[in-house]
Motif scaffolding. Sequence first.
Motif, PDB file in Angstrom:
ATOM      1  N   LYS A  57       0.812  -1.223   0.000  1.00  0.00           N
ATOM      2  CA  LYS A  57       0.000   0.000   0.000  1.00  0.00           C
ATOM      3  C   LYS A  57       0.843   1.268   0.000  1.00  0.00           C
ATOM      4  O   LYS A  57       0.335   2.343  -0.322  1.00  0.00           O
ATOM      5  N   GLY A 184      -8.306  -1.881  -5.706  1.00  0.00           N
ATOM      6  CA  GLY A 184      -7.309  -0.951  -6.248  1.00  0.00           C
ATOM      7  C   GLY A 184      -6.082  -1.692  -6.763  1.00  0.00           C
ATOM      8  O   GLY A 184      -5.547  -1.390  -7.837  1.00  0.00           O
ATOM      9  N   SER A 234      -6.951  -8.002   6.072  1.00  0.00           N
ATOM     10  CA  SER A 234      -6.649  -6.931   5.112  1.00  0.00           C
ATOM     11  C   SER A 234      -7.626  -6.903   3.941  1.00  0.00           C
ATOM     12  O   SER A 234      -7.647  -5.945   3.178  1.00  0.00           O
ATOM     13  N   GLU A 281       0.779 -12.217   5.781  1.00  0.00           N
ATOM     14  CA  GLU A 281      -0.592 -12.079   6.302  1.00  0.00           C
ATOM     15  C   GLU A 281      -1.535 -13.064   5.616  1.00  0.00           C
ATOM     16  O   GLU A 281      -1.305 -13.452   4.469  1.00  0.00           O
TER      17      GLU A 281
HETATM   18  C1  PLP Z   1      -5.253  -3.684   0.910  1.00  0.00           C
HETATM   19  C2  PLP Z   1      -4.680  -5.031   0.868  1.00  0.00           C
HETATM   20  C3  PLP Z   1      -5.085  -5.964  -0.107  1.00  0.00           C
HETATM   21  C4  PLP Z   1      -6.190  -5.697  -1.104  1.00  0.00           C
HETATM   22  O1  PLP Z   1      -6.019  -4.544  -1.884  1.00  0.00           O
HETATM   23  P1  PLP Z   1      -7.283  -3.815  -2.558  1.00  0.00           P
HETATM   24  O2  PLP Z   1      -6.711  -2.757  -3.395  1.00  0.00           O
HETATM   25  O3  PLP Z   1      -8.131  -3.267  -1.443  1.00  0.00           O
HETATM   26  O4  PLP Z   1      -8.038  -4.860  -3.312  1.00  0.00           O
HETATM   27  C5  PLP Z   1      -4.444  -7.193  -0.109  1.00  0.00           C
HETATM   28  N1  PLP Z   1      -3.493  -7.525   0.775  1.00  0.00           N
HETATM   29  C6  PLP Z   1      -3.079  -6.658   1.734  1.00  0.00           C
HETATM   30  C7  PLP Z   1      -2.010  -7.085   2.683  1.00  0.00           C
HETATM   31  C8  PLP Z   1      -3.647  -5.388   1.809  1.00  0.00           C
HETATM   32  O5  PLP Z   1      -3.228  -4.544   2.762  1.00  0.00           O
END
Ligand code: PLP
Length: 339
Positions: A57, A184, A234, A281
Motif C-alpha cells: 500500500k 485498487g 486486510s 498475512e
Molecule cells: C489492501 C490489501 C489488499 C487488497 O487490496 P485492494 O486494493 O483493497 O483490493 C491485499 N493484501 C493486503 C495485505 C492489503 O493490505
Amino acid sequence: MTDLSPSLTLNDIRAGADVLRGVADDTPLVPSPYLEAQFGQPFWLKLENMQPIGAFKLRGALNAVANLPDGTAGVTCCSTGNHGRGVAYAAAEKGMRAVVCMSELVPQAKVDGIRALGAEVRIVGRSQDDAFAESRRLVAEEGLVEISPFDDPFVIAGQGTIGLEIMERRPEIETLLVPLSGGGLAAGVALAAKALKPSVKVIGISMDRGAAMYESLRAGHPVEVAEYASLADSLGGGIGVENRLSYPMCRALLDDVILVTEEEIYRAMQTLYYEDRIVAEGGCVVGTAAVQAGKLTLTGPTATVITGRNLDMDVFTRIVSGRDVILGDVTIKGMPYGA
Ligand SMILES: *Cc1c(COP(=O)(O)O)cnc(C)c1O
C-alpha cells in the motif's frame, strides 16, 4: 450526466513508477520451487511484504500524496491497517498531518504500527463504513484531503506499478493471482499487465465471507456486505456504494474471482512459511490457497502478489504450530502442517 468512467492508462502507471523509484519499487520476484513441483508450472512470488511499511500500500499512498494540490493541510483515510500505514509514511515524509480512521476489527499490531509513524489514529465503530464516516467528517470540518484505499486514480496507478514490475521482469508469465478487497490493487495490476501483454489472465481472490467486490460483480453494481473477522483481515471492508473507479476497472479487467475459506487460508500460511520461509498475512496467501485447494488449475507460468507481513504474531505462531485460532465468532480448528 458527467462521465466518471475510468480513463487510467499505462502512462499513469509509468508516472507512478517515477514517483516510487528508489523508495517503494523493485521488490523481489522469487520462484517457489515447492509450488512449482506441486502444481507443475513455474510459480513466482512478488514479495511486497518486503516494503518499508511491510505492505504494497505504500506505492499507492506515495503516489497519491505526491499528487496532492499545493497547500494541502493534511490527509485522512480509513483503512483496515496497511493503507493507513502507507498514508502515515507518505505524509511523514512530507511533514504533513495524517489522521487514520479504523474500525475495532483492525488488529492492534496495525494500530501500533501506524501510531509509530507519527499519524493520529481514530478507532470508530465495528465496520469500515463507520471509519469512513469519521474520515468524511474530518474532510468537512478540518479541511483534510481524503485518500481512498482503493478508489483513487493515483492509488490505483501506484499499486499498478507491481504489475509493471512483474511483467517486465518475467514476460513469460501467463496468469496473475491478485488478492482482492476494494480492488485498487487488482485494477492497477490488471491494467499494467494487460497493457504489456493482452493475453495475460488476472484472477482476483478473496475470502468467502464478506467478499465485497465478488458480491458486487455478481450483482452488477457495488453492494454492501456484512463484515466478518477473518485471517485475511486486510481483505475486509466494502467497496463503497458510490465506487467510481476500482469497481468498473475490476469488472472490465478481471478474468475471474475465486473465494477461499478460512481453513484454506490457514493451510496456505503454513505452506508459505514452511516451504518458502515467508511470514505473510492471511490476506496475501489467498492466491496460493486457491491453487492448493484445487480451485484453480495452473496452465502456464504464474505469479501471485504476497501483499504484506503486518500480522498479529500470536495468531501467526498459533497457525504455524498447528493450534486453534479464535477469530470473532469462529474457531479455526488447529491443523498441524502436513497432516
Ligand atoms: C489492501 C490489501 C489488499 C487488497 O487490496 P485492494 O486494493 O483493497 O483490493 C491485499 N493484501 C493486503 C495485505 C492489503 O493490505
